[in-house]
Scaffold this motif. Structure first.
Motif, mmCIF file in Angstrom:
data_model
loop_
_atom_site.group_PDB
_atom_site.id
_atom_site.type_symbol
_atom_site.label_atom_id
_atom_site.label_comp_id
_atom_site.label_asym_id
_atom_site.label_seq_id
_atom_site.Cartn_x
_atom_site.Cartn_y
_atom_site.Cartn_z
ATOM 1 N N ALA A 7 0.832 -1.208 0.000
ATOM 2 C CA ALA A 7 0.000 0.000 0.000
ATOM 3 C C ALA A 7 0.867 1.259 0.000
ATOM 4 N N LYS A 8 1.924 1.257 0.804
ATOM 5 C CA LYS A 8 2.825 2.420 0.854
ATOM 6 C C LYS A 8 3.496 2.647 -0.494
ATOM 7 N N MET A 9 3.892 1.559 -1.155
ATOM 8 C CA MET A 9 4.510 1.719 -2.479
ATOM 9 C C MET A 9 3.512 2.312 -3.465
ATOM 10 N N LEU A 10 2.268 1.863 -3.412
ATOM 11 C CA LEU A 10 1.239 2.416 -4.311
ATOM 12 C C LEU A 10 1.038 3.902 -4.059
ATOM 13 N N VAL A 11 0.976 4.286 -2.793
ATOM 14 C CA VAL A 11 0.785 5.699 -2.468
ATOM 15 C C VAL A 11 1.994 6.521 -2.913
ATOM 16 N N ASP A 12 3.193 6.015 -2.642
ATOM 17 C CA ASP A 12 4.410 6.762 -2.980
ATOM 18 C C ASP A 12 4.679 6.832 -4.478
ATOM 19 N N ARG A 13 4.416 5.752 -5.203
ATOM 20 C CA ARG A 13 4.815 5.663 -6.607
ATOM 21 C C ARG A 13 3.674 5.891 -7.603
ATOM 22 N N SER A 14 2.452 5.539 -7.212
ATOM 23 C CA SER A 14 1.387 5.411 -8.208
ATOM 24 C C SER A 14 0.204 6.353 -8.038
ATOM 25 N N TYR A 15 0.089 7.030 -6.926
ATOM 26 C CA TYR A 15 -1.071 7.870 -6.642
ATOM 27 C C TYR A 15 -0.747 9.296 -7.083
ATOM 28 N N LEU A 16 -1.383 9.757 -8.158
ATOM 29 C CA LEU A 16 -1.096 11.065 -8.727
ATOM 30 C C LEU A 16 -2.310 11.977 -8.627
ATOM 31 N N GLU A 17 -2.070 13.264 -8.414
ATOM 32 C CA GLU A 17 -3.133 14.261 -8.428
ATOM 33 C C GLU A 17 -2.968 15.127 -9.657
ATOM 34 N N GLY A 18 -4.088 15.600 -10.212
ATOM 35 C CA GLY A 18 -4.059 16.453 -11.387
ATOM 36 C C GLY A 18 -5.389 16.376 -12.101
ATOM 37 N N ASP A 19 -5.352 16.535 -13.405
ATOM 38 C CA ASP A 19 -6.554 16.443 -14.242
ATOM 39 C C ASP A 19 -6.315 15.315 -15.234
ATOM 40 N N PHE A 20 -7.064 14.228 -15.082
ATOM 41 C CA PHE A 20 -6.830 13.031 -15.875
ATOM 42 C C PHE A 20 -8.109 12.577 -16.571
ATOM 43 N N VAL A 21 -7.945 11.997 -17.760
ATOM 44 C CA VAL A 21 -9.038 11.324 -18.448
ATOM 45 C C VAL A 21 -8.776 9.828 -18.292
ATOM 46 N N LEU A 22 -9.734 9.111 -17.740
ATOM 47 C CA LEU A 22 -9.586 7.679 -17.486
ATOM 48 C C LEU A 22 -9.968 6.867 -18.718
ATOM 49 N N ALA A 23 -9.627 5.579 -18.710
ATOM 50 C CA ALA A 23 -9.972 4.692 -19.818
ATOM 51 C C ALA A 23 -11.473 4.668 -20.063
ATOM 52 N N SER A 24 -12.249 4.861 -19.000
ATOM 53 C CA SER A 24 -13.709 4.879 -19.107
ATOM 54 C C SER A 24 -14.219 6.142 -19.785
ATOM 55 N N GLY A 25 -13.323 7.135 -19.986
ATOM 56 C CA GLY A 25 -13.719 8.417 -20.562
ATOM 57 C C GLY A 25 -14.028 9.469 -19.511
#
Length: 191
Positions: A7-25
């Protein structure tokens, strides 16, 4: 929290903030770029152990694991490799986005013999569409889907949609978005 190192690795490496368009649109103010974690050598044994523990808890005993390429690929490989240590051995496969146009013309590549008991895995679920597509393709290839496990549930209805479509199959997420939000706040000193 179970599997807190992962979980810590996911938070540190993979959790991003910003403006994103997801695969779902859909648009989102946050994004889980799980590949930044799943392709990390230090994370691979953690990933393998976490998914294997989930299979053991449910008693599903898949012979192989896989999902929609490319999000599921490093997860499936980590599980297969880790299963060599923990047993029983689990093989891996991938589900193509388009049917192979030549050769076998299959949806599934890797180890996936007809009638095999398999688990479908993925990195993140939002709407559930890619997981359900992978399940459908597994069924088309004659595989028996006995478990669905994703690493992160964004808690936007996708996991419930998968559960409704597969009422007789255990469906789990290793982490809910709210768990990772809480961990992130603790790491920032907010609680």
């Amino acid at each position: 929290m179970e599997h807190e190192d992962l979980a810590k690795m996911l938070v540190d490496r993979s959790y991003l903030e910003g403006d994103f368009v997801l695969a779902s649109g859909r648009r989102s103010r946050f994004y889980f770029d799980c590949r930044a974690t799943t392709h990390c050598a230090q994370a691979m044994p953690l990933i393998g152990r976490a998914f294997l523990a989930c299979f053991r808890r449910e008693g599903t005993q898949p012979e192989a694991v896989g999902g929609m390429t490319s999000g599921a690929d490093p997860i499936a490989h980590a599980i297969a490799y880790t299963s060599l240590e923990q047993g029983p051995t689990i093989q891996s496969f991938l589900v193509r986005k388009e049917r192979k146009a030549h050769g076998t013309r299959r949806w599934i590549e890797g180890w996936a013999r007809e009638g095999a008991r398999v688990a479908v895995v993925d990195d993140v679920v939002t709407s559930g569409g890619s997981v359900l597509q992978a399940v459908e393709r597994c069924h088309e290839e004659g595989l028996e889907v006995v478990h669905v496990v994703v690493m992160v549930d964004r808690e936007e209805g996708g996991l419930q949609k998968i559960r409704e479509a597969l009422p007789d199959v255990p469906v789990h997420a290793l982490f809910q978005r709210r768990q990772l939000d809480a961990l992130r706040e603790r790491q920032r000193g907010g609680g």
